[in-house]
Structure formats: structure tokens, C-alpha cells
Design a protein around this motif. Structure first.
Motif, short mmCIF file in Angstrom:
data_model
loop_
_atom_site.label_atom_id
_atom_site.label_comp_id
_atom_site.label_asym_id
_atom_site.label_seq_id
_atom_site.Cartn_x
_atom_site.Cartn_y
_atom_site.Cartn_z
N LEU A 121 0.83 -1.20 0.00
CA LEU A 121 0.00 0.00 0.00
C LEU A 121 0.87 1.26 0.00
O LEU A 121 0.65 2.18 -0.78
N PHE A 122 1.88 1.28 0.87
CA PHE A 122 2.76 2.44 0.96
C PHE A 122 3.52 2.65 -0.34
O PHE A 122 3.70 3.78 -0.79
N ASN A 123 3.96 1.56 -0.97
CA ASN A 123 4.67 1.68 -2.24
C ASN A 123 3.75 2.14 -3.36
O ASN A 123 4.13 3.01 -4.16
N LYS A 124 2.55 1.60 -3.41
CA LYS A 124 1.61 1.95 -4.47
C LYS A 124 1.28 3.44 -4.47
O LYS A 124 1.17 4.06 -5.52
N TYR A 125 1.15 4.01 -3.28
CA TYR A 125 0.75 5.41 -3.16
C TYR A 125 1.89 6.35 -2.74
O TYR A 125 1.67 7.49 -2.37
N ASN A 126 3.13 5.86 -2.82
CA ASN A 126 4.33 6.67 -2.53
C ASN A 126 4.32 7.28 -1.13
O ASN A 126 4.81 8.40 -0.94
N VAL A 127 3.80 6.55 -0.18
CA VAL A 127 3.74 7.05 1.20
C VAL A 127 5.14 7.21 1.79
O VAL A 127 5.41 8.17 2.52
N LEU A 128 6.05 6.31 1.45
CA LEU A 128 7.40 6.40 2.01
C LEU A 128 8.08 7.70 1.58
O LEU A 128 8.75 8.35 2.40
N ASP A 129 7.91 8.07 0.32
CA ASP A 129 8.48 9.33 -0.15
C ASP A 129 7.89 10.51 0.61
O ASP A 129 8.60 11.44 1.00
N TYR A 130 6.57 10.46 0.80
CA TYR A 130 5.88 11.52 1.55
C TYR A 130 6.43 11.64 2.97
O TYR A 130 6.73 12.74 3.43
N LEU A 131 6.57 10.50 3.65
CA LEU A 131 7.07 10.52 5.03
C LEU A 131 8.50 11.05 5.09
O LEU A 131 8.85 11.82 5.99
N TYR A 132 9.32 10.64 4.13
CA TYR A 132 10.71 11.09 4.09
C TYR A 132 10.79 12.59 3.80
O TYR A 132 11.50 13.32 4.49
N GLU A 133 10.05 13.03 2.80
CA GLU A 133 10.11 14.45 2.38
C GLU A 133 9.60 15.40 3.45
O GLU A 133 10.05 16.55 3.54
N HIS A 134 8.66 14.96 4.26
CA HIS A 134 8.04 15.83 5.26
C HIS A 134 8.38 15.42 6.69
O HIS A 134 7.68 15.79 7.63
N PHE A 135 9.48 14.71 6.83
CA PHE A 135 9.91 14.22 8.13
C PHE A 135 9.98 15.32 9.18
O PHE A 135 9.53 15.14 10.31
N ASP A 136 10.55 16.47 8.81
CA ASP A 136 10.76 17.55 9.78
C ASP A 136 9.49 17.94 10.51
O ASP A 136 9.52 18.22 11.71
N VAL A 137 8.37 17.95 9.81
CA VAL A 137 7.09 18.31 10.42
C VAL A 137 6.40 17.09 11.00
O VAL A 137 5.92 17.12 12.14
N LEU A 138 6.37 16.01 10.23
CA LEU A 138 5.58 14.84 10.63
C LEU A 138 6.07 14.17 11.91
O LEU A 138 5.26 13.70 12.71
N HIS A 139 7.38 14.14 12.12
CA HIS A 139 7.87 13.41 13.28
C HIS A 139 7.52 14.09 14.61
O HIS A 139 7.68 13.49 15.67
N THR A 140 6.99 15.29 14.54
CA THR A 140 6.61 15.99 15.78
C THR A 140 5.16 15.74 16.17
O THR A 140 4.72 16.19 17.22
N GLN A 141 4.43 15.00 15.32
CA GLN A 141 3.00 14.80 15.54
C GLN A 141 2.73 13.52 16.34
O GLN A 141 3.57 12.64 16.43
N SER A 142 1.51 13.42 16.87
CA SER A 142 1.12 12.23 17.63
C SER A 142 0.87 11.05 16.69
O SER A 142 0.67 11.23 15.49
N LYS A 143 0.87 9.87 17.27
CA LYS A 143 0.61 8.66 16.50
C LYS A 143 -0.75 8.74 15.82
O LYS A 143 -0.87 8.43 14.63
N GLN A 144 -1.76 9.17 16.53
CA GLN A 144 -3.11 9.25 15.97
C GLN A 144 -3.16 10.22 14.79
O GLN A 144 -3.79 9.96 13.78
N TRP A 145 -2.50 11.36 14.94
CA TRP A 145 -2.47 12.36 13.87
C TRP A 145 -1.75 11.79 12.65
O TRP A 145 -2.21 11.96 11.52
N LEU A 146 -0.63 11.10 12.88
CA LEU A 146 0.14 10.51 11.78
C LEU A 146 -0.70 9.49 11.01
O LEU A 146 -0.71 9.50 9.77
N LEU A 147 -1.39 8.62 11.72
CA LEU A 147 -2.20 7.60 11.07
C LEU A 147 -3.31 8.23 10.25
O LEU A 147 -3.59 7.81 9.12
N ALA A 148 -3.95 9.26 10.80
CA ALA A 148 -5.01 9.96 10.06
C ALA A 148 -4.42 10.66 8.83
O ALA A 148 -5.04 10.66 7.76
#
Length: 74
Positions: free
Chosen positions: A33-60
Motif C-alpha cells: 500500500l505504501f509503495n503503491k501510493y508513494n507514502v514512504l516518499d511523503y514521510l521522508y520528504e516531510h519528516f521535519d514536520v511529521l515526526h513531531t506529531q502524535s501517532k493518531q495524527w500521523l495515522l489519520a
């Protein structure tokens, strides 16, 4: 391996693990699923902001990202 790379790798693996557990997926299903929709690239590119969020926020946010990509396919 530098610290930033390790932090990003740890964060991405955390997201994969949490997402698969939340959705009742296997690791392979989550990665497909992550590969099909390029989620890994998204997580990597926006790491600076995303890693500061809660687990629930990240999943949403990951769900929203995937849904946007699905709608773009249609």
C-alpha cells in the motif's frame, strides 16, 4: 550512517508498524500500500514536520494521503 538518516529510518519504520497494526495488515500488505501510493516518499520528504506529531495524527494523515492518491487514480 549519520544521525538524521537513522532518525528518518526509525520514524518511517514506526509509521509502517503503527499503520499495519491499526489497519490489521501484514507488513507486506502495508508495504504494498505504501509503495503503491508513494507514502514512504511523503514521510521522508516531510519528516521535519511529521515526526513531531502524535501517532493518531500521523495515522489519520497517512490515511488522508492515501485517499487523495486513490481519488487521483479515478
Amino acid at each position: 550512517m549519520d544521525k538524521d538518516y537513522k532518525d528518518q529510518a526509525y520514524f518511517i519504520s514506526f509509521c509502517i508498524e503503527q499503520y499495519k497494526n491499526e489497519k490489521g495488515l501484514t507488513g507486506e500488505e502495508a508495504m504494498q500500500l505504501f509503495n503503491k501510493y508513494n507514502v514512504l516518499d511523503y514521510l521522508y520528504e516531510h519528516f521535519d514536520v511529521l515526526h513531531t506529531q502524535s501517532k493518531q495524527w500521523l495515522l489519520a494523515d497517512i490515511d488522508e494521503y492515501i485517499n487523495i492518491r486513490k481519488n487521483e487514480e479515478q
